[in-house]
Design a protein around this motif. Sequence first.
Motif, PDB file in Angstrom:
ATOM      1  N   VAL A  99       0.838  -1.196   0.000  1.00 55.27           N
ATOM      2  CA  VAL A  99       0.000   0.000   0.000  1.00 55.27           C
ATOM      3  C   VAL A  99       0.879   1.254   0.000  1.00 55.27           C
ATOM      4  O   VAL A  99       1.782   1.399   0.831  1.00 55.27           O
ATOM      5  CB  VAL A  99      -0.938   0.015   1.221  1.00 55.27           C
ATOM      6  CG1 VAL A  99      -1.722   1.322   1.284  1.00 55.27           C
ATOM      7  CG2 VAL A  99      -1.905  -1.172   1.159  1.00 55.27           C
ATOM      8  N   LEU A 100       0.610   2.134  -0.957  1.00 55.90           N
ATOM      9  CA  LEU A 100       1.281   3.434  -1.057  1.00 55.90           C
ATOM     10  C   LEU A 100       0.276   4.504  -0.667  1.00 55.90           C
ATOM     11  O   LEU A 100      -0.775   4.631  -1.295  1.00 55.90           O
ATOM     12  CB  LEU A 100       1.786   3.660  -2.486  1.00 55.90           C
ATOM     13  CG  LEU A 100       2.481   4.995  -2.774  1.00 55.90           C
ATOM     14  CD1 LEU A 100       3.842   5.064  -2.089  1.00 55.90           C
ATOM     15  CD2 LEU A 100       2.625   5.208  -4.277  1.00 55.90           C
ATOM     16  N   ARG A 101       0.591   5.252   0.387  1.00 57.31           N
ATOM     17  CA  ARG A 101      -0.326   6.287   0.885  1.00 57.31           C
ATOM     18  C   ARG A 101       0.323   7.658   0.761  1.00 57.31           C
ATOM     19  O   ARG A 101       1.481   7.838   1.137  1.00 57.31           O
ATOM     20  CB  ARG A 101      -0.694   6.051   2.348  1.00 57.31           C
ATOM     21  CG  ARG A 101      -1.476   4.777   2.614  1.00 57.31           C
ATOM     22  CD  ARG A 101      -1.893   4.725   4.070  1.00 57.31           C
ATOM     23  NE  ARG A 101      -2.676   3.530   4.369  1.00 57.31           N
ATOM     24  CZ  ARG A 101      -2.165   2.391   4.800  1.00 57.31           C
ATOM     25  NH1 ARG A 101      -0.848   2.291   4.995  1.00 57.31           N
ATOM     26  NH2 ARG A 101      -2.941   1.354   5.057  1.00 57.31           N
ATOM     27  N   GLU A 102      -0.434   8.614   0.256  1.00 54.75           N
ATOM     28  CA  GLU A 102       0.062   9.996   0.244  1.00 54.75           C
ATOM     29  C   GLU A 102       0.142  10.522   1.668  1.00 54.75           C
ATOM     30  O   GLU A 102      -0.731  10.238   2.492  1.00 54.75           O
ATOM     31  CB  GLU A 102      -0.851  10.882  -0.591  1.00 54.75           C
ATOM     32  CG  GLU A 102      -0.602  10.772  -2.081  1.00 54.75           C
ATOM     33  CD  GLU A 102      -1.207  11.944  -2.831  1.00 54.75           C
ATOM     34  OE1 GLU A 102      -0.553  13.004  -2.899  1.00 54.75           O
ATOM     35  OE2 GLU A 102      -2.337  11.782  -3.326  1.00 54.75           O
ATOM     36  N   TYR A 103       1.178  11.289   1.939  1.00 53.60           N
ATOM     37  CA  TYR A 103       1.402  11.843   3.274  1.00 53.60           C
ATOM     38  C   TYR A 103       1.184  13.338   3.186  1.00 53.60           C
ATOM     39  O   TYR A 103       2.017  14.067   2.643  1.00 53.60           O
ATOM     40  CB  TYR A 103       2.825  11.505   3.734  1.00 53.60           C
ATOM     41  CG  TYR A 103       3.024  11.569   5.227  1.00 53.60           C
ATOM     42  CD1 TYR A 103       2.497  10.597   6.067  1.00 53.60           C
ATOM     43  CD2 TYR A 103       3.767  12.602   5.807  1.00 53.60           C
ATOM     44  CE1 TYR A 103       2.690  10.650   7.428  1.00 53.60           C
ATOM     45  CE2 TYR A 103       3.967  12.655   7.170  1.00 53.60           C
ATOM     46  CZ  TYR A 103       3.427  11.683   7.975  1.00 53.60           C
ATOM     47  OH  TYR A 103       3.618  11.736   9.330  1.00 53.60           O
ATOM     48  N   ARG A 104       0.064  13.770   3.671  1.00 51.71           N
ATOM     49  CA  ARG A 104      -0.321  15.181   3.557  1.00 51.71           C
ATOM     50  C   ARG A 104      -0.731  15.760   4.909  1.00 51.71           C
ATOM     51  O   ARG A 104      -1.324  15.039   5.715  1.00 51.71           O
ATOM     52  CB  ARG A 104      -1.479  15.330   2.566  1.00 51.71           C
ATOM     53  CG  ARG A 104      -1.091  15.004   1.116  1.00 51.71           C
ATOM     54  CD  ARG A 104      -0.158  16.062   0.540  1.00 51.71           C
ATOM     55  NE  ARG A 104       0.209  15.796  -0.834  1.00 51.71           N
ATOM     56  CZ  ARG A 104       1.328  15.159  -1.211  1.00 51.71           C
ATOM     57  NH1 ARG A 104       2.156  14.702  -0.297  1.00 51.71           N
ATOM     58  NH2 ARG A 104       1.610  14.988  -2.488  1.00 51.71           N
ATOM     59  N   PRO A 105      -0.418  17.055   5.146  1.00 49.88           N
ATOM     60  CA  PRO A 105       0.343  17.970   4.297  1.00 49.88           C
ATOM     61  C   PRO A 105       1.808  17.552   4.200  1.00 49.88           C
ATOM     62  O   PRO A 105       2.332  16.876   5.081  1.00 49.88           O
ATOM     63  CB  PRO A 105       0.197  19.330   4.998  1.00 49.88           C
ATOM     64  CG  PRO A 105      -0.080  19.002   6.410  1.00 49.88           C
ATOM     65  CD  PRO A 105      -0.855  17.720   6.409  1.00 49.88           C
ATOM     66  N   ASP A 106       2.461  17.964   3.121  1.00 49.23           N
ATOM     67  CA  ASP A 106       3.804  17.503   2.783  1.00 49.23           C
ATOM     68  C   ASP A 106       4.844  18.485   3.298  1.00 49.23           C
ATOM     69  O   ASP A 106       4.921  19.619   2.846  1.00 49.23           O
ATOM     70  CB  ASP A 106       3.902  17.352   1.256  1.00 49.23           C
ATOM     71  CG  ASP A 106       5.327  17.106   0.794  1.00 49.23           C
ATOM     72  OD1 ASP A 106       6.157  16.732   1.622  1.00 49.23           O
ATOM     73  OD2 ASP A 106       5.591  17.279  -0.408  1.00 49.23           O
ATOM     74  N   TYR A 107       5.662  18.022   4.271  1.00 48.82           N
ATOM     75  CA  TYR A 107       6.801  18.814   4.751  1.00 48.82           C
ATOM     76  C   TYR A 107       8.090  18.018   4.531  1.00 48.82           C
ATOM     77  O   TYR A 107       8.910  17.861   5.422  1.00 48.82           O
ATOM     78  CB  TYR A 107       6.629  19.183   6.222  1.00 48.82           C
ATOM     79  CG  TYR A 107       5.467  20.110   6.471  1.00 48.82           C
ATOM     80  CD1 TYR A 107       5.589  21.472   6.218  1.00 48.82           C
ATOM     81  CD2 TYR A 107       4.249  19.621   6.926  1.00 48.82           C
ATOM     82  CE1 TYR A 107       4.507  22.330   6.421  1.00 48.82           C
ATOM     83  CE2 TYR A 107       3.175  20.470   7.140  1.00 48.82           C
ATOM     84  CZ  TYR A 107       3.312  21.820   6.887  1.00 48.82           C
ATOM     85  OH  TYR A 107       2.232  22.670   7.089  1.00 48.82           O
ATOM     86  N   GLY A 108       8.232  17.489   3.317  1.00 55.74           N
ATOM     87  CA  GLY A 108       9.422  16.726   2.974  1.00 55.74           C
ATOM     88  C   GLY A 108       9.183  15.234   2.896  1.00 55.74           C
ATOM     89  O   GLY A 108      10.049  14.499   2.433  1.00 55.74           O
ATOM     90  N   LEU A 109       8.032  14.769   3.368  1.00 57.71           N
ATOM     91  CA  LEU A 109       7.670  13.352   3.291  1.00 57.71           C
ATOM     92  C   LEU A 109       6.451  13.228   2.384  1.00 57.71           C
ATOM     93  O   LEU A 109       5.390  13.773   2.692  1.00 57.71           O
ATOM     94  CB  LEU A 109       7.358  12.795   4.680  1.00 57.71           C
ATOM     95  CG  LEU A 109       8.463  12.955   5.736  1.00 57.71           C
ATOM     96  CD1 LEU A 109       7.974  12.487   7.091  1.00 57.71           C
ATOM     97  CD2 LEU A 109       9.713  12.198   5.326  1.00 57.71           C
ATOM     98  N   ASP A 110       6.606  12.516   1.274  1.00 54.54           N
ATOM     99  CA  ASP A 110       5.545  12.458   0.275  1.00 54.54           C
ATOM    100  C   ASP A 110       4.600  11.283   0.470  1.00 54.54           C
ATOM    101  O   ASP A 110       3.395  11.403   0.246  1.00 54.54           O
ATOM    102  CB  ASP A 110       6.157  12.367  -1.124  1.00 54.54           C
ATOM    103  CG  ASP A 110       6.967  13.599  -1.472  1.00 54.54           C
ATOM    104  OD1 ASP A 110       6.498  14.715  -1.190  1.00 54.54           O
ATOM    105  OD2 ASP A 110       8.084  13.442  -2.010  1.00 54.54           O
ATOM    106  N   PHE A 111       5.160  10.116   0.853  1.00 50.37           N
ATOM    107  CA  PHE A 111       4.353   8.902   0.937  1.00 50.37           C
ATOM    108  C   PHE A 111       4.808   8.045   2.115  1.00 50.37           C
ATOM    109  O   PHE A 111       5.937   8.162   2.589  1.00 50.37           O
ATOM    110  CB  PHE A 111       4.498   8.053  -0.345  1.00 50.37           C
ATOM    111  CG  PHE A 111       4.097   8.761  -1.599  1.00 50.37           C
ATOM    112  CD1 PHE A 111       2.774   8.799  -2.005  1.00 50.37           C
ATOM    113  CD2 PHE A 111       5.056   9.384  -2.384  1.00 50.37           C
ATOM    114  CE1 PHE A 111       2.404   9.467  -3.156  1.00 50.37           C
ATOM    115  CE2 PHE A 111       4.692  10.052  -3.542  1.00 50.37           C
ATOM    116  CZ  PHE A 111       3.368  10.093  -3.935  1.00 50.37           C
ATOM    117  N   THR A 112       3.908   7.185   2.555  1.00 49.34           N
ATOM    118  CA  THR A 112       4.295   6.055   3.396  1.00 49.34           C
ATOM    119  C   THR A 112       3.993   4.785   2.605  1.00 49.34           C
ATOM    120  O   THR A 112       3.052   4.746   1.812  1.00 49.34           O
ATOM    121  CB  THR A 112       3.540   6.008   4.734  1.00 49.34           C
ATOM    122  OG1 THR A 112       2.134   5.886   4.480  1.00 49.34           O
ATOM    123  CG2 THR A 112       3.801   7.244   5.555  1.00 49.34           C
TER     124      THR A 112
END
Length: 319
Positions: free
Chosen positions: A30-43
Amino acid sequence: MAAGKKRSEQHLIDQDGIALLRSKLPRAWVLREYRPDYGLDFTIEPFKDASGTGATYETLGEHFFVQLKSVADPAVHKLDIYGRGNVEKAPEELNRADKVATIDSYRLQLEMSELVTIERMGIGVPVLLVIADLARQRCSFVCLNDYIDKILIPQHDDYRTTKSRTIHVPLWTELGSAAGTFGLRWYAKRAKLLAAFQRFTYQYSELQWHEHEDWRGLARYFGERIVQYDFWDDTEMCAPIPYHAAGLRRFLATGQPGYFKVPADIEPGVDPAEWKAYFEKLDVFELWRSLSLLPKTYEDVWREWFLPTALGQLASAPG
């Protein structure tokens, strides 16, 4: 007529990079977007085949972060890798007479704010910088937590003195390759491995403290606790872990891990029962001593896996 909102070329490149990253991961992950983005885009959360047939998949309880950089046609550079000492004990000193390899790599400038944020996170959950190379349809990665600790800090008196630093990403850490898949699985296990390592050192210390009491009962209780870890049979890329898993299971099944044999030749004047008891105790304690050394090996060696360093190249690069 007034113009509407527009999409830039970079937005399209980023969109294509996300699609490429998804295509390179195992289908069940599973690819999850990490928002809001402060340098980390996904988990990313790995799953394993729970049925043996691909019908159902089970989460491993593992996670790591991804910072994705999508590039339409990134340049590939040659990077010379030289021998060096243990950078946990001294600043980097390259041995220019010991050229280990020349590898292909991507070069990327990362802003200092991104690097400092990742340094502040510590090493418990890895942050992988992934380069999505759209021209070659390839994704390669490097672990930024380890890159900072094992390359940037040893190379500089203070690596934070500039606005950005160059990061070299080896092409051979390609997602979808055997090496790349091992790498992702290895990094995903970091949090659970570090937690287990802490317990191993605690247990060994307590066994030593109680060595003149019921140490065997305590060892059995400790062993029954740690044998439940799921990584024992899922870390084949790191041979010492399944090796010690076998010793632990032998101990729980027979009372002895089998690291030491009782010598047949008894010292003169020594009671045979005491002789046997001494070596059997030594055998059990060796299991926990070995387990307690795993975090040292992790820091000295395994954190350099998949990095563009001599040790990383020799220990984890394919072929």
